[in-house]
Design a protein around this motif. Structure first.
Motif, PDB file in Angstrom:
ATOM      1  N   THR A  46      -0.425 -84.691  12.686  1.00  8.22           N
ATOM      2  CA  THR A  46      -0.980 -85.758  11.843  1.00  8.22           C
ATOM      3  C   THR A  46      -2.389 -86.177  12.246  1.00  8.22           C
ATOM      4  OG1 THR A  46       0.084 -87.447  13.229  1.00  8.22           O
ATOM      5  CG2 THR A  46       1.309 -86.664  11.297  1.00  8.22           C
ATOM      6  N   TYR A  53      -0.393 -88.993   7.997  1.00  9.01           N
ATOM      7  CA  TYR A  53       1.025 -89.315   8.200  1.00  9.01           C
ATOM      8  C   TYR A  53       1.899 -88.918   7.017  1.00  9.01           C
ATOM      9  CZ  TYR A  53      -1.014 -92.051  11.978  1.00  9.01           C
ATOM     10  OH  TYR A  53      -1.727 -92.442  13.085  1.00  9.01           O
ATOM     11  N   GLY A  56       2.185 -85.084   7.064  1.00  5.46           N
ATOM     12  CA  GLY A  56       2.982 -84.732   8.235  1.00  5.46           C
ATOM     13  C   GLY A  56       4.451 -85.045   8.029  1.00  5.46           C
ATOM     14  N   THR A  95       6.436 -89.218  12.799  1.00  2.00           N
ATOM     15  CA  THR A  95       5.573 -89.354  11.627  1.00  2.00           C
ATOM     16  C   THR A  95       6.068 -90.448  10.680  1.00  2.00           C
ATOM     17  OG1 THR A  95       6.765 -87.556  10.503  1.00  2.00           O
ATOM     18  CG2 THR A  95       4.792 -86.956  11.737  1.00  2.00           C
TER      19      THR A  95
END
Length: 267
Positions: A46, A53, A56, A95
């Motif tokens: 990420t 995020y 990811g 994440t």
């Protein structure tokens, strides 16, 4: 012929439990290593690769579903597959927690509250459906999915807790990574003492330890890759992840990994 018949005559519970490892010291060593790897690996995708995020989380969601599907479909305990799935939950947990805390702007406390609620709901639904949340109850594909979803939420909660206690931004308590690691380590020591010298449910203690090892791993992961100015060692996330992978491979080769026995204590 007789061995095949013996295998076919095994109950579904025996077949399913054989895919879950015994909860030994080796289990917890690998668990902490896997959670630390989840932190460094998730941050590498990420942050270092700058995928963000949301992307990811999407990537690791696909990986998580694929690994759990393979684990559920497996006919017996495969240590590498099991621990790969654990790592899959730790990276996705990292994440998800970061996306909730940062991208959605809820802050660490908000992220902890949401994920804690999801973990409680998962355990309640599992218990209401099956009558228990013991590891030894993992005897059908449905319960295996309960097991892995509960693990995912516990990993996510651990990440959020670790960030909340160590971080100085987004409403963090600002205790630092070393202090946070000591606190979570002390919590694990208390759980271990209760396991050996009390009559507290081993199932309850197992899940408490499972949750606590995640923020311990998260704070250790942050300690490895965060800048010196933030109290970390400023190691490359990729380098730290590769070292942790090598450590886990060595553990799998050197430490015994046996399937859990039917009727053994869950935690």
């Amino acid at each position: 012929m007789s061995s095949r018949a013996s295998s076919e005559e095994r109950s579904p519970l025996q077949r399913a439990v054989s895919k879950v490892p015994e909860v030994t010291l080796a289990f917890w060593i690998l668990k902490i290593a896997a959670t630390t790897l989840g932190e460094t690996g998730g941050d590498w995708v990420t942050m270092s690769l700058k995928l963000g995020y949301a992307i990811g989380t999407a990537i690791f969601t696909v990986v998580f579903i694929g690994l759990v599907y393979a684990q559920v479909k497996a006919g017996k305990f495969h240590p590498t597959l099991y621990w790969a799935t654990i790592v899959g939950t730790t990276t996705l947990g990292t994440t998800i927690a970061d996306f909730t805390d940062r991208s959605l702007g809820l802050g660490y406390a908000g992220g902890v509250a949401i994920v804690a609620a999801l973990l409680v709901i998962s355990l309640l639904v599992w218990h209401r459906t099956e009558g228990t949340v013991s590891v030894q109850s993992v005897n059908t594909p449905r319960v295996e999915w309960f097991y892995w979803c509960t693990i995912l939420f516990s990993q996510t909660l651990g990440t959020a807790l670790g960030d909340w206690m160590a971080g100085t931004d987004r409403g963090g308590l600002g205790l630092g990574y070393e202090t946070s690691a000591v606190i979570f380590g002390a919590g694990l020591a208390i759980v271990a003492a209760l396991y050996f010298w009390s009559r507290v449910s081993h199932t309850l203690l197992f899940w408490a330890a499972f949750v606590l090892t995640r923020p311990l791993g998260a704070t250790l992961g942050d300690f490895l890759d965060k800048p010196h100015a933030q109290g970390g060692l400023s190691l490359s996330r990729l380098y730290a992840s590769l070292v942790l992978i090598a450590f886990m491979v060595a553990c799998l080769k050197l430490l015994p990994q046996r399937p859990a026995r039917q009727g053994a204590a869950a935690g």
